[in-house]
Design a protein around this motif. Sequence first.
Motif, PDB file in Angstrom:
ATOM      1  N   PRO A  66     -86.075  53.504  61.871  1.00  0.00           N
ATOM      2  CA  PRO A  66     -86.879  52.359  61.439  1.00  0.00           C
ATOM      3  C   PRO A  66     -86.567  51.117  62.258  1.00  0.00           C
ATOM      4  CG  PRO A  66     -85.100  52.763  59.893  1.00  0.00           C
ATOM      5  CD  PRO A  66     -85.065  53.884  60.884  1.00  0.00           C
ATOM      6  N   ALA A  67     -87.388  50.095  62.056  1.00  0.00           N
ATOM      7  CA  ALA A  67     -87.226  48.864  62.831  1.00  0.00           C
ATOM      8  C   ALA A  67     -85.869  48.218  62.605  1.00  0.00           C
ATOM      9  CB  ALA A  67     -88.339  47.881  62.485  1.00  0.00           C
ATOM     10  N   GLN A  68     -85.331  48.346  61.392  1.00  0.00           N
ATOM     11  CA  GLN A  68     -84.002  47.794  61.117  1.00  0.00           C
ATOM     12  C   GLN A  68     -83.206  48.772  60.256  1.00  0.00           C
ATOM     13  OE1 GLN A  68     -86.078  44.464  58.795  1.00  0.00           O
ATOM     14  NE2 GLN A  68     -84.071  44.513  57.807  1.00  0.00           N
ATOM     15  N   LYS A  69     -81.907  48.768  60.477  1.00  0.00           N
ATOM     16  CA  LYS A  69     -81.052  49.699  59.750  1.00  0.00           C
ATOM     17  C   LYS A  69     -80.917  49.307  58.287  1.00  0.00           C
ATOM     18  CE  LYS A  69     -76.274  50.794  58.886  1.00  0.00           C
ATOM     19  NZ  LYS A  69     -75.019  50.059  58.729  1.00  0.00           N
ATOM     20  N   GLU A  70     -80.621  48.041  58.053  1.00  0.00           N
ATOM     21  CA  GLU A  70     -80.299  47.583  56.695  1.00  0.00           C
ATOM     22  C   GLU A  70     -81.402  46.672  56.159  1.00  0.00           C
ATOM     23  OE1 GLU A  70     -76.345  45.989  56.561  1.00  0.00           O
ATOM     24  OE2 GLU A  70     -75.517  47.627  57.770  1.00  0.00           O
ATOM     25  N   ILE A  71     -82.244  47.223  55.297  1.00  0.00           N
ATOM     26  CA  ILE A  71     -83.332  46.439  54.718  1.00  0.00           C
ATOM     27  C   ILE A  71     -82.846  45.684  53.480  1.00  0.00           C
ATOM     28  CG2 ILE A  71     -85.582  46.656  53.582  1.00  0.00           C
ATOM     29  CD1 ILE A  71     -86.293  48.800  55.520  1.00  0.00           C
ATOM     30  N   HIS A  72     -81.826  46.203  52.826  1.00  0.00           N
ATOM     31  CA  HIS A  72     -81.230  45.552  51.650  1.00  0.00           C
ATOM     32  C   HIS A  72     -82.265  45.310  50.540  1.00  0.00           C
ATOM     33  CE1 HIS A  72     -77.598  44.905  53.969  1.00  0.00           C
ATOM     34  NE2 HIS A  72     -78.250  44.216  54.863  1.00  0.00           N
ATOM     35  N   TRP A  73     -83.200  46.238  50.373  1.00  0.00           N
ATOM     36  CA  TRP A  73     -84.286  45.970  49.431  1.00  0.00           C
ATOM     37  C   TRP A  73     -83.928  46.311  47.995  1.00  0.00           C
ATOM     38  CZ3 TRP A  73     -87.862  48.150  46.044  1.00  0.00           C
ATOM     39  CH2 TRP A  73     -88.944  47.325  45.724  1.00  0.00           C
ATOM     40  N   TRP A  74     -83.380  47.502  47.762  1.00  0.00           N
ATOM     41  CA  TRP A  74     -83.149  47.958  46.387  1.00  0.00           C
ATOM     42  C   TRP A  74     -82.168  47.071  45.640  1.00  0.00           C
ATOM     43  CZ3 TRP A  74     -86.503  51.201  44.476  1.00  0.00           C
ATOM     44  CH2 TRP A  74     -87.156  52.098  45.314  1.00  0.00           C
ATOM     45  N   ALA A  75     -81.150  46.593  46.315  1.00  0.00           N
ATOM     46  CA  ALA A  75     -80.109  45.827  45.632  1.00  0.00           C
ATOM     47  C   ALA A  75     -80.255  44.321  45.811  1.00  0.00           C
ATOM     48  CB  ALA A  75     -78.731  46.258  46.135  1.00  0.00           C
ATOM     49  N   SER A  76     -81.155  43.893  46.708  1.00  0.00           N
ATOM     50  CA  SER A  76     -81.154  42.472  47.028  1.00  0.00           C
ATOM     51  C   SER A  76     -82.541  41.854  47.139  1.00  0.00           C
ATOM     52  CB  SER A  76     -80.378  42.258  48.339  1.00  0.00           C
ATOM     53  OG  SER A  76     -80.294  40.895  48.662  1.00  0.00           O
ATOM     54  N   TYR A  77     -83.281  42.191  48.204  1.00  0.00           N
ATOM     55  CA  TYR A  77     -84.489  41.432  48.530  1.00  0.00           C
ATOM     56  C   TYR A  77     -85.563  41.473  47.450  1.00  0.00           C
ATOM     57  CZ  TYR A  77     -83.076  40.042  53.173  1.00  0.00           C
ATOM     58  OH  TYR A  77     -82.423  39.441  54.219  1.00  0.00           O
ATOM     59  N   ARG A  78     -85.655  42.547  46.705  1.00  0.00           N
ATOM     60  CA  ARG A  78     -86.731  42.612  45.711  1.00  0.00           C
ATOM     61  C   ARG A  78     -86.528  41.605  44.576  1.00  0.00           C
ATOM     62  NH1 ARG A  78     -86.174  46.658  41.345  1.00  0.00           N
ATOM     63  NH2 ARG A  78     -84.039  47.461  41.272  1.00  0.00           N
ATOM     64  N   TYR A  79     -85.350  41.042  44.467  1.00  0.00           N
ATOM     65  CA  TYR A  79     -85.073  40.041  43.428  1.00  0.00           C
ATOM     66  C   TYR A  79     -85.265  38.608  43.912  1.00  0.00           C
ATOM     67  CZ  TYR A  79     -82.955  43.945  40.952  1.00  0.00           C
ATOM     68  OH  TYR A  79     -82.747  45.138  40.329  1.00  0.00           O
TER      69      TYR A  79
END
Length: 368
Positions: A66-79
Amino acid sequence: MDQYLKTSPGLDIQPPLKFLPDYKNPCWYMKKALHCLPTYYILGYPKCATTDIWHKIAQHPQIVEPAQKEIHWWASYRYKGGKESSFRTFYSRSFGKAVSEAGNKESIIGDASPDTTWETRPSYRQISYATRLRSVHDAPRVLPANVIKRYTPKAKFIFMMRNPTDRVYSHHLYEGKPTVQIGKTPEVPRSQNMFHIKVTQIIGQFQDCFQRRSVRACVYDPNLLHEAGEAKVLLQPGLYAVFISDWLKIFPREQFLFINTDDYSHNQESALKTAFEFLDVDIPADDTIEKVIKEAVRPNSRTVNGVAIGPMWNDTRELLDDFYEPFNRALAEILGDDRYLFLKEAPGVEFAPNVIKKKGTKKTKTVS
């Protein structure tokens, strides 16, 4: 819990999703755009070689990087709100775009955000409220694993773990700025002495917490994590047994591959072959894997300031070893593997992954 999972931040698409039968990866179309979710996750922990194995795995012709390794979505960005908090327009679309550009329906894609297992600071208020915790002293009842299972119950997970004492110091040196503040005192230069003081302080906070609350509640406590995070002395991620025990209650054991970072560094060829077999892709020829090991290197080196500090003091190591020892013992028992006691071993040990294979698993072919 069900109500929280339906109203959880960022989840603007609700399962079940109709995945396309001609794609190996869980994908679907929405408004003529391809959306996908990861087939696998490299969860690991910071400074446990997650970046290295992620990049090398992604060199496989059947695996999309993918374009980036760490999307940090499930634990961080979605909040956090904003466009990156959306499941539909950010998370699933970013993976769908990568799979579409790869042009191979037989390919799979993964998410390598290590904080998915242990980060609680962005989510704790929402989780506490939505699941009606009796107080902020309770442990969370809903984890990212619960939400992931609703969408992709067959997802696979690769956990990378190293000696937690070495991990916390490596993380400290990697992310640390030249100075740090201890309590309300003025900022002081980062040093072995400062690290020792902060370790002593944070261990004391944990010990106090363990006297008043459950171990699990303390491990997930965002306040303890926040204060440690300010000084980049993060002890929480190394409490592997608590996190892995939780995930094993949600997903079956055969969907996990556990890799000791020391084993990985000593025998990357075996580790990569095991990972490819686990992910159900063809195993490349030995010379292809050897080339990937030599050329596909993604070092996550410590900062210049960190290099100048030098090794941690022996007294600090003893403090950390004593703190982590019961958790390491619990981890070794959970996995049935004494290597996760993280006792010192001579270099050159054979790679022996901790993975459960399903009965009747098909043999994978070798490709060049």
